[in-house]
Design an enzyme around this catalytic site. Structure first.
Site, mmCIF file in Angstrom:
data_model
loop_
_atom_site.group_PDB
_atom_site.id
_atom_site.type_symbol
_atom_site.label_atom_id
_atom_site.label_comp_id
_atom_site.label_asym_id
_atom_site.label_seq_id
_atom_site.Cartn_x
_atom_site.Cartn_y
_atom_site.Cartn_z
ATOM 1 N N HIS A 125 1.066 -1.215 0.351
ATOM 2 C CA HIS A 125 0.027 0.186 -0.075
ATOM 3 C C HIS A 125 0.823 1.228 0.123
ATOM 4 C CE1 HIS A 125 -3.632 -2.289 0.494
ATOM 5 N NE2 HIS A 125 -2.929 -3.080 1.480
ATOM 6 N N HIS A 135 -0.515 -6.654 -5.226
ATOM 7 C CA HIS A 135 -0.428 -8.181 -4.714
ATOM 8 C C HIS A 135 0.176 -8.953 -5.472
ATOM 9 C CE1 HIS A 135 -2.303 -12.099 -4.602
ATOM 10 N NE2 HIS A 135 -2.142 -12.079 -3.432
ATOM 11 N N ASN A 137 1.655 -13.245 -5.207
ATOM 12 C CA ASN A 137 2.161 -14.682 -4.263
ATOM 13 C C ASN A 137 2.338 -15.943 -5.162
ATOM 14 O OD1 ASN A 137 -0.188 -16.753 -3.886
ATOM 15 N ND2 ASN A 137 -1.144 -14.918 -3.934
ATOM 16 N N THR A 138 3.274 -16.500 -4.749
ATOM 17 C CA THR A 138 3.728 -17.857 -5.492
ATOM 18 C C THR A 138 3.779 -18.735 -4.402
ATOM 19 O OG1 THR A 138 5.756 -17.294 -5.431
ATOM 20 C CG2 THR A 138 4.578 -16.924 -7.383
ATOM 21 N N ARG A 139 3.192 -20.201 -4.593
ATOM 22 C CA ARG A 139 3.221 -21.427 -3.527
ATOM 23 C C ARG A 139 3.399 -22.594 -3.992
ATOM 24 N NH1 ARG A 139 -1.362 -18.663 -4.050
ATOM 25 N NH2 ARG A 139 -3.242 -19.875 -4.851
ATOM 26 N N HIS A 199 -20.370 -8.420 -3.844
ATOM 27 C CA HIS A 199 -21.633 -7.557 -2.984
ATOM 28 C C HIS A 199 -21.218 -5.909 -3.388
ATOM 29 C CE1 HIS A 199 -18.068 -7.210 -0.280
ATOM 30 N NE2 HIS A 199 -18.247 -6.021 -0.138
#
Length: 299
Positions: A125, A135, A137-139, A199
């Site tokens: 941020h 954002h 990520n790797t996993r 939403h």
């Protein structure tokens, strides 16, 4: 040829080490952005630095079930809050998480709840509203009956610039195209679906790529692709920050940024699969919730 336990022990070690090395490169690059911010808003402040906190996961009897590093920078020249976390954890899934994995069709999960997981997770941020949040990520995930890779990266600007979006997506496409020409379109569409906020009836940002449960049957190929996604992050993101961090901003820009952060917080707390998994498997709650912005607004 059937993979042995020893084969996967070696592969787990390789994946875990690579995620750790990627973390080190990104942390160094982000601190470099802090140091090189010599003109523009907040350039007269002290450059930010990461605070590194070890994390650990304990079993029901206090036994070691892995851990990692939570690296967070707050109040920098460029980054208002950024976290770059790594972890390698193992053990048995709690009944709720085990049931969710079984429902996804993970082979053998109904009978054997053991798992191993390693990865890197990053959320940034920014101070300047012209600089997009991001954002990545790797996993890698392993169970006795299956293994797979997942990850991706998506851009979350509050003030959108078409050329920034185009650059980010071009770098993500390059990472995909180096392995399979069908990956980018598929994983871009997956990101558009995954990062949608029902939403609110809108996406949380301008997208990127997202993939999960990647197992083509060739571990080396899938690991190489995941490495390309991780290595492609800095070329996709860093030039945008170098360009936008010098721009002045208004109170209206800051208000837009804070309202957009509200969207980000809503998504991560209500829908994000990684947040749910981290909390349900007993990982460090501060590390799991690192993704939340430091300040946000709702109306």
């Amino acid at each position: 040829m059937t993979d042995t336990v020893e084969d996967f022990d070696a592969r787990k070690a390789r994946a875990s080490q690579w995620f750790s090395d990627l973390r080190d490169r990104i942390v160094a690059a982000f601190e470099g952005l802090e140091d090189s911010h010599a003109q523009g808003p907040l350039s007269d402040q002290t450059p930010g630095r990461f605070e590194v906190t070890p994390t650990e996961r304990k079993g029901p009897n206090g036994e070691d079930h892995g851990g990692g590093k939570m690296s967070v920078m707050r109040g920098g020249r460029v980054f208002e809050k950024v976290g770059v976390n790594i972890s390698t954890v193992w053990g048995e899934l709690a009944p709720r998480a085990q049931k969710a994995m079984a429902a996804r069709g993970v082979p053998g999960m109904e009978e054997d709840p053991r798992f191993w997981a390693s990865g890197i997770s990053l959320v940034a941020h920014m101070q300047n509203p012209h600089c997009p949040a991001v954002h990545m990520n790797t996993r890698m995930f392993w169970t006795p009956g299956a293994w797979w890779f997942g990850g991706g990266a998506d851009l979350n600007p509050c003030l959108e610039y078409d050329e920034d979006t185009a650059h980010f997506h071009a770098e993500m496409q390059a990472a995909c195209d180096a392995h399979d020409k069908t990956y980018y379109d598929h994983f871009k569409a997956w990101a558009d679906e995954y990062f949608f906020i029902p939403h609110r009836g809108r996406a949380r940002g301008v997208g990127g790529i997202f993939y999960d449960d990647l197992n083509t049957g060739e571990w080396e190929d899938d690991f190489a692709f995941t490495q390309s996604v991780g290595a492609g992050f800095l070329p996709a993101f860093q030039p945008l920050i170098e360009k936008r961090r010098v721009q002045d901003w208004s109170e209206e820009d800051r208000e837009a940024q804070l309202r957009h952060r509200g969207l980000y917080a809503e998504y991560n707390l209500v829908y994000d699969r990684g947040t749910k998994f981290g909390l349900e498997t007993g990982h460090n709650a501060d590390a799991v919730l690192m993704s939340l912005p430091p300040v946000a607004k709702w109306y």
